[in-house]
Design a protein around this motif. Structure first.
Motif, short mmCIF file in Angstrom:
data_model
loop_
_atom_site.label_atom_id
_atom_site.label_comp_id
_atom_site.label_asym_id
_atom_site.label_seq_id
_atom_site.Cartn_x
_atom_site.Cartn_y
_atom_site.Cartn_z
N GLU A 1 0.83 -1.20 0.00
CA GLU A 1 0.00 0.00 0.00
C GLU A 1 0.87 1.25 0.00
N ALA A 2 1.89 1.28 0.84
CA ALA A 2 2.76 2.45 0.92
C ALA A 2 3.56 2.64 -0.37
N HIS A 3 3.87 1.55 -1.04
CA HIS A 3 4.66 1.61 -2.27
C HIS A 3 3.82 2.04 -3.48
N GLY A 4 2.51 2.16 -3.31
CA GLY A 4 1.64 2.55 -4.41
C GLY A 4 1.23 1.41 -5.30
N THR A 5 1.42 0.17 -4.83
CA THR A 5 1.01 -1.01 -5.59
C THR A 5 0.18 -1.91 -4.67
N PRO A 6 -0.97 -1.43 -4.20
CA PRO A 6 -1.73 -2.17 -3.19
C PRO A 6 -2.17 -3.54 -3.67
N CYS A 7 -2.20 -4.47 -2.74
CA CYS A 7 -2.65 -5.83 -3.02
C CYS A 7 -4.18 -5.84 -2.97
N GLU A 8 -4.80 -6.35 -4.02
CA GLU A 8 -6.25 -6.38 -4.08
C GLU A 8 -6.82 -7.55 -3.30
N GLN A 9 -6.13 -8.68 -3.35
CA GLN A 9 -6.57 -9.85 -2.58
C GLN A 9 -5.34 -10.63 -2.13
N TYR A 10 -5.31 -10.96 -0.83
CA TYR A 10 -4.20 -11.71 -0.25
C TYR A 10 -4.77 -13.04 0.25
N CYS A 11 -4.40 -14.11 -0.43
CA CYS A 11 -4.90 -15.44 -0.07
C CYS A 11 -3.83 -16.18 0.74
N ILE A 12 -4.26 -16.90 1.75
CA ILE A 12 -3.35 -17.68 2.58
C ILE A 12 -3.81 -19.13 2.58
N MET A 13 -2.88 -20.01 2.22
CA MET A 13 -3.14 -21.45 2.31
C MET A 13 -2.49 -21.96 3.58
N GLU A 14 -3.29 -22.24 4.58
CA GLU A 14 -2.80 -22.65 5.89
C GLU A 14 -3.69 -23.75 6.43
N LEU A 15 -3.12 -24.90 6.76
CA LEU A 15 -3.91 -26.03 7.21
C LEU A 15 -4.20 -25.98 8.70
N SER A 16 -3.33 -25.32 9.48
CA SER A 16 -3.47 -25.29 10.93
C SER A 16 -4.52 -24.27 11.35
N GLY A 17 -5.55 -24.72 12.06
CA GLY A 17 -6.55 -23.79 12.56
C GLY A 17 -5.98 -22.83 13.57
N GLU A 18 -5.06 -23.32 14.41
CA GLU A 18 -4.43 -22.45 15.42
C GLU A 18 -3.63 -21.35 14.75
N LEU A 19 -2.89 -21.70 13.69
CA LEU A 19 -2.10 -20.68 13.00
C LEU A 19 -2.99 -19.71 12.23
N ARG A 20 -4.08 -20.20 11.67
CA ARG A 20 -5.02 -19.29 10.99
C ARG A 20 -5.51 -18.20 11.96
N ALA A 21 -5.87 -18.62 13.17
CA ALA A 21 -6.36 -17.67 14.16
C ALA A 21 -5.27 -16.66 14.52
#
Length: 399
Positions: free
Chosen positions: A124-144
């Motif tokens: 965002e600060a660089h002027g190239t904002p990310c429109e969608q950030y997807c995370i592939m994470e299997l651990s429910g604890e880590l997701r939280a």
């Protein structure tokens, strides 16, 4: 029954609740050993120790990622060390967004969420904002934990983050993985008096123990360079079928863009060297490293250095183009880390000194700068385009 190794004297003693958790995982692994006839290949042991549902190291509630043992963590990663890592990486991702004509990120194994939070802010600060950030994470604890980290650091951007239960059919943008490959299960092999064996896990005297079984089939192709070892030299090493399979599995998803992987390791010529005779398997507990994977399963990380020649071959075989391979230091320098450091105020010692100390760890050959490597694959990227991070010091020829 206490299946774990006796405690190494230099390591802290886990709390009773943690010990009970480890005991339950050890019994789960012991059942797998019994079901396999009393011998379990090490890659299966490592898979269970790290990823067994609700019990494995990455599937349960240990802190894992952090800067100090006092915070309950076991090791530090570059994003935890300094926001400079993400701020520099964001410059490269901004270029990837333009080349891919898509401002999306897909991160594999996002750890504590620190890299995601810092990247969202930096982009965002660089002027190239990310429109969608997807995370592939299997651990429910880590997701939280990831959700909490991002919501705290970048509350106005958390709505752009999506956690995936399954991989998409196609993806355009930047796919990234920081210290993902090193935690994938490895097979272990040993040469004893000229005979190759596979190392596995058994139970002896009520504890997990090593047992080596002579190979009756062909030696894995990756170990072919070791045919030249002196006849009497014993040798222990790893092969990385799981990491290569991961690259082959995600490569077809990349419709247009770049797959960027950061991890510690070597090309095959360095990895399978006669002088690296004890392999690279390592465990981390409370920021102390040791080599016993049977010490309280589920409470410690188990890793191996990455063999990047095999990773490169897996990506290319899956239809991707190898765009670059270099050290972390060279990648960060090419991507402008020094100009980011130059923006700091040297008179603000409270900010300047920690930032420069962290930069030293990220860049120094004696720290992370040389041991860690960056490899990039692409699809649909214009032939004349060159990723900034590999503009100088590309080592693709060493793979």
């Amino acid at each position: 029954m206490n299946l774990a190794s006796p405690k190494p004297h230099s390591l802290p003693v886990p709390e009773p609740v943690a010990l009970e958790h480890s005991r339950r995982l050890a019994e789960h692994i012991a059942a797998a050993v019994a079901d396999s006839g009393g011998w379990l290949p090490f890659d299966r042991y490592m898979e269970l120790a790290l990823y067994a549902p609700k019990l494995g190291y990455y599937a349960a509630g240990a802190a894992k990622f952090g800067r100090l043992a006092a915070d309950g963590s076991d090791f530090v990663t570059a994003p935890e060390l300094s926001p400079l890592f993400a701020r520099t990486l964001a410059r490269q991702l901004g270029d990837v967004f333009e080349l891919a004509q898509s401002a999306q990120v897909l991160e594999f194994g996002a750890g504590s969420g620190r890299l995601a939070a810092d990247l969202l802010l930096a982009l965002e600060a660089h002027g190239t904002p990310c429109e969608q950030y997807c995370i592939m994470e299997l651990s429910g604890e880590l997701r939280a934990r990831q959700r909490e980290t991002i919501a705290t650091a970048a509350p106005h951007l958390v709505g752009r983050v999506t956690w995936l239960d399954t991989l998409p059919d196609a993806f355009a943008g930047a796919m990234i993985g920081n210290e993902v490959l090193d935690a994938m299960p490895v097979r272990l092999f040993a040469r004893r008096q000229g005979v190759w064996c596979e190392r596995g896990v058994t139970i002896a005297d009520g504890r997990f123990a090593w047992e080596e079984r002579a190979l009756h089939g062909p030696l894995p192709e990756a170990l072919a360079p070791l045919d030249a070892l002196p006849a009497g030299q014993d040798y222990v090493t790893e092969t990385h079928e799981a990491a290569s399979a991961f690259v082959r599995s995600v490569a077809p998803l990349l419709a247009r863009g770049v797959l960027l992987l950061v991890d510690y390791g070597f090309p095959a010529g360095e990895y399978y060297h006669a002088q690296r005779g004890q392999g690279t398997l390592m465990c981390h507990y409370r920021h102390q490293a040791h080599d016993d994977p049977f010490y309280y399963p589920g409470l410690q990380d188990i890793t191996a250095h990455v063999e990047f020649t095999g990773i490169a071959a897996a990506g290319v075989d899956a239809g991707l183009e190898l765009l670059g391979f270099t050290s972390q230091a060279r990648f960060l320098l090419n991507s402008g880390v020094t100009s980011l450091l130059g923006e700091l105020d040297p008179s603000d010692l409270a900010t300047f000194l920690p930032a420069t100390a962290a930069a030293q760890k990220l860049l120094s050959e004696a720290e992370m700068g040389e041991l860690f490597k960056v490899i990039a694959f692409g699809r649909g990227i214009p032939a004349e385009a060159m990723l900034t991070g590999f503009a100088a010091g590309d080592r693709s020829h060493t793979l």
